[in-house]
Design an enzyme around this catalytic site. Structure first.
Site, PDB file in Angstrom:
ATOM      1  N   ASP A  14       0.843  -1.210   0.000  1.00 23.64           N
ATOM      2  CA  ASP A  14       0.000   0.000   0.000  1.00 23.64           C
ATOM      3  C   ASP A  14       0.875   1.256   0.000  1.00 23.64           C
ATOM      4  O   ASP A  14       0.379   2.373  -0.136  1.00 23.64           O
ATOM      5  CB  ASP A  14      -1.009  -0.005   1.155  1.00 23.64           C
ATOM      6  CG  ASP A  14      -0.357   0.049   2.529  1.00 23.64           C
ATOM      7  OD1 ASP A  14       0.874  -0.111   2.628  1.00 23.64           O
ATOM      8  OD2 ASP A  14      -1.098   0.255   3.515  1.00 23.64           O
ATOM      9  N   SER A  15       2.202   1.061   0.096  1.00 21.23           N
ATOM     10  CA  SER A  15       3.128   2.184  -0.081  1.00 21.23           C
ATOM     11  C   SER A  15       2.995   2.779  -1.479  1.00 21.23           C
ATOM     12  O   SER A  15       3.523   3.864  -1.740  1.00 21.23           O
ATOM     13  CB  SER A  15       4.579   1.739   0.170  1.00 21.23           C
ATOM     14  OG  SER A  15       4.884   0.597  -0.602  1.00 21.23           O
ATOM     15  N   ASP A  62      -0.980  -6.318  -0.273  1.00 21.06           N
ATOM     16  CA  ASP A  62      -1.114  -5.624   1.013  1.00 21.06           C
ATOM     17  C   ASP A  62      -2.568  -5.203   1.229  1.00 21.06           C
ATOM     18  O   ASP A  62      -3.163  -4.559   0.353  1.00 21.06           O
ATOM     19  CB  ASP A  62      -0.230  -4.373   0.934  1.00 21.06           C
ATOM     20  CG  ASP A  62       0.413  -4.015   2.241  1.00 21.06           C
ATOM     21  OD1 ASP A  62       0.204  -4.749   3.226  1.00 21.06           O
ATOM     22  OD2 ASP A  62       1.143  -3.009   2.271  1.00 21.06           O
ATOM     23  N   LYS A 118      -0.893  -9.499   3.082  1.00 15.39           N
ATOM     24  CA  LYS A 118      -0.210  -8.988   4.274  1.00 15.39           C
ATOM     25  C   LYS A 118      -1.141  -8.002   4.960  1.00 15.39           C
ATOM     26  O   LYS A 118      -1.879  -7.271   4.273  1.00 15.39           O
ATOM     27  CB  LYS A 118       1.098  -8.270   3.897  1.00 15.39           C
ATOM     28  CG  LYS A 118       1.792  -7.610   5.088  1.00 15.39           C
ATOM     29  CD  LYS A 118       3.157  -7.045   4.737  1.00 15.39           C
ATOM     30  CE  LYS A 118       3.135  -5.682   4.137  1.00 15.39           C
ATOM     31  NZ  LYS A 118       2.471  -4.631   4.939  1.00 15.39           N
ATOM     32  N   GLU A 169      -1.435  -5.286   8.575  1.00 23.82           N
ATOM     33  CA  GLU A 169      -0.747  -4.646   9.703  1.00 23.82           C
ATOM     34  C   GLU A 169      -1.486  -4.910  11.006  1.00 23.82           C
ATOM     35  O   GLU A 169      -2.721  -4.889  11.034  1.00 23.82           O
ATOM     36  CB  GLU A 169      -0.675  -3.128   9.468  1.00 23.82           C
ATOM     37  CG  GLU A 169       0.182  -2.744   8.275  1.00 23.82           C
ATOM     38  CD  GLU A 169       0.301  -1.234   8.093  1.00 23.82           C
ATOM     39  OE1 GLU A 169      -0.137  -0.470   8.986  1.00 23.82           O
ATOM     40  OE2 GLU A 169       0.836  -0.815   7.057  1.00 23.82           O
ATOM     41  N   GLU A 227       8.930  -3.716  11.118  1.00 24.93           N
ATOM     42  CA  GLU A 227       9.310  -2.415  10.558  1.00 24.93           C
ATOM     43  C   GLU A 227       9.642  -1.420  11.677  1.00 24.93           C
ATOM     44  O   GLU A 227       8.888  -1.277  12.655  1.00 24.93           O
ATOM     45  CB  GLU A 227       8.149  -1.863   9.706  1.00 24.93           C
ATOM     46  CG  GLU A 227       8.446  -0.477   9.140  1.00 24.93           C
ATOM     47  CD  GLU A 227       7.545  -0.051   8.000  1.00 24.93           C
ATOM     48  OE1 GLU A 227       6.668  -0.840   7.586  1.00 24.93           O
ATOM     49  OE2 GLU A 227       7.713   1.088   7.514  1.00 24.93           O
TER      50      GLU A 227
END
Ligand code: KIV
Length: 262
Positions: free
Chosen positions: A24-25, A63, A92, A94, A161
C-alpha cells in the site's frame, strides 16, 4: 522481498527477489499521497492486476489497505479473497493481537497471511507519526507478545518495521516462522525495501534504514534531458528512428497540392 506496483517494476524485480509485495506504499510512492491511509481496495486491485499480468515467479503478496480488514470478517475475507482471485499468493496485513481474529478467519478460508508489526504506517495517527517502535520495556514486550499471537494465529511470516535491531533479533530467534525486516537490523530472516528506495527513484528525504543502490532519479532525468536537448537541436529523430516511403512514392506525394485534390 521488494515492492512492485506495475508491470515494469515487477519485471525488473521478479528475477532478483523471492517475494514481491504489492504494497500500500503505492499511495506515497506512486500516487502522491503523504501516507498510506487514502489507499483503497480499488487502487490495490488495479496495481495488483498490473503485476499479475507479468506472471511473476516470486511469491506474490498483496497488502491489505486501511479499512479493508477492520470492518467485519465477511468484508475482510471478500477483500483478501479478491486478491487471491486476481492472482496474489498471499496477503499482508498490519497489526498484532487486535487483528488475530481476522488473520484466523482468512487462514480458515485458505488465504495465507503475512503479519506486519512495529512502525505500521496505517497507525501513524495513534503512534504520533512515523516513530521507531519498541524502544521502551512495555513496547518491546508488547511487540514480542504480538509476534507470538500472529504466529499462533497462523501467519507464515511477519514483517518487522522500524524497531531496534536487538528487539528484532529477539523476536526472530523466538519464532519458528521467518521475519522480514525493514528498519529492523540485520538479524531478521529476510529484508524488504521499497523498490523505488533501492534504485533511488525518490525525491527528497529518505529514512535512515534505506540504502539506495542507484541514483535512479538523476539517471532518468539526465536521459530525459539529453532526449529533450536533441529534440530541440534537431538531432532527434535521426534516420535510425524514422520510417521511409517505398521507392517512387516520394514523387507522388510531392506532386500533391491542396488545389489538385480529387
Ligand atoms: O507497503 C509496503 O511497501 C510495506 C513494506 C514497507 C513492508 O508494507
Amino acid at each position: 522481498m521488494t515492492t512492485a506496483y506495475d508491470a515494469i517494476t515487477a519485471r525488473i524485480a521478479d528475477p532478483v527477489v523471492d517475494i514481491i509485495l504489492v504494497g500500500d506504499s503505492v499511495g506515497n510512492v506512486c500516487l502522491g499521497f503523504g501516507h498510506t491511509l487514502p489507499v483503497s481496495m480499488q487502487m490495490m486491485n488495479h496495481h495488483l492486476e498490473a503485476v499479475v499480468r507479468t506472471k511473476p515467479h516470486a511469491l506474490l503478496v498483496a497488502d491489505m489497505p486501511f479499512l479493508s480488514f477492520h470492518l467485519s470478517r465477511e468484508d475482510t475475507i471478500r477483500n483478501a479473497g479478491g486478491f487471491l482471485q486476481r492472482g496474489a499468493d498471499a496477503v499482508k496485513l498490519e497489526g498484532g493481537a487486535k487483528r488475530t481474529e481476522m488473520v484466523r478467519a482468512l487462514i480458515d478460508c485458505e488465504i495465507p497471511v503475512m503479519g506486519h508489526l512495529g512502525l505500521t504506517p496505517q497507525s501513524i495517527n495513534t503512534m504520533g507519526g512515523f516513530k521507531v517502535q519498541g524502544r521502551n520495556a512495555d513496547g518491546a514486550l508488547h511487540l514480542l507478545e504480538d509476534a507470538h499471537r500472529l504466529q499462533e494465529a497462523g501467519c507464515f511470516a511477519i514483517v518487522l518495521e522500524g524497531i531496534p535491531a536487538e528487539l528484532a533479533a529477539r523476536v526472530t530467534e523466538s519464532l519458528t516462522i521467518p521475519t522480514i525486516g525493514i528498519g529492523a537490523g540485520p538479524a531478521c530472516s529476510g529484508q524488504v525495501l521499497v523498490f523505488h528506495d533501492v534504485v533511488g527513484l525518490t525525491a527528497g528525504h529518505h529514512p535512515k534504514f534505506v540504502r539506495a543502490y542507484a541514483d535512479g532519479f538523476r539517471l532518468l532525468q539526465d536521459a530525459l534531458s539529453r532526449w529533450a536537448a536533441e529534440v530541440r537541436d534537431g538531432s532527434f529523430p535521426g534516420p535510425e528512428e524514422s520510417y521511409r516511403l517505398p521507392e517512387g512514392l516520394g514523387d507522388i506525394i510531392a506532386k500533391w497540392t491542396p488545389s489538385n485534390r480529387t
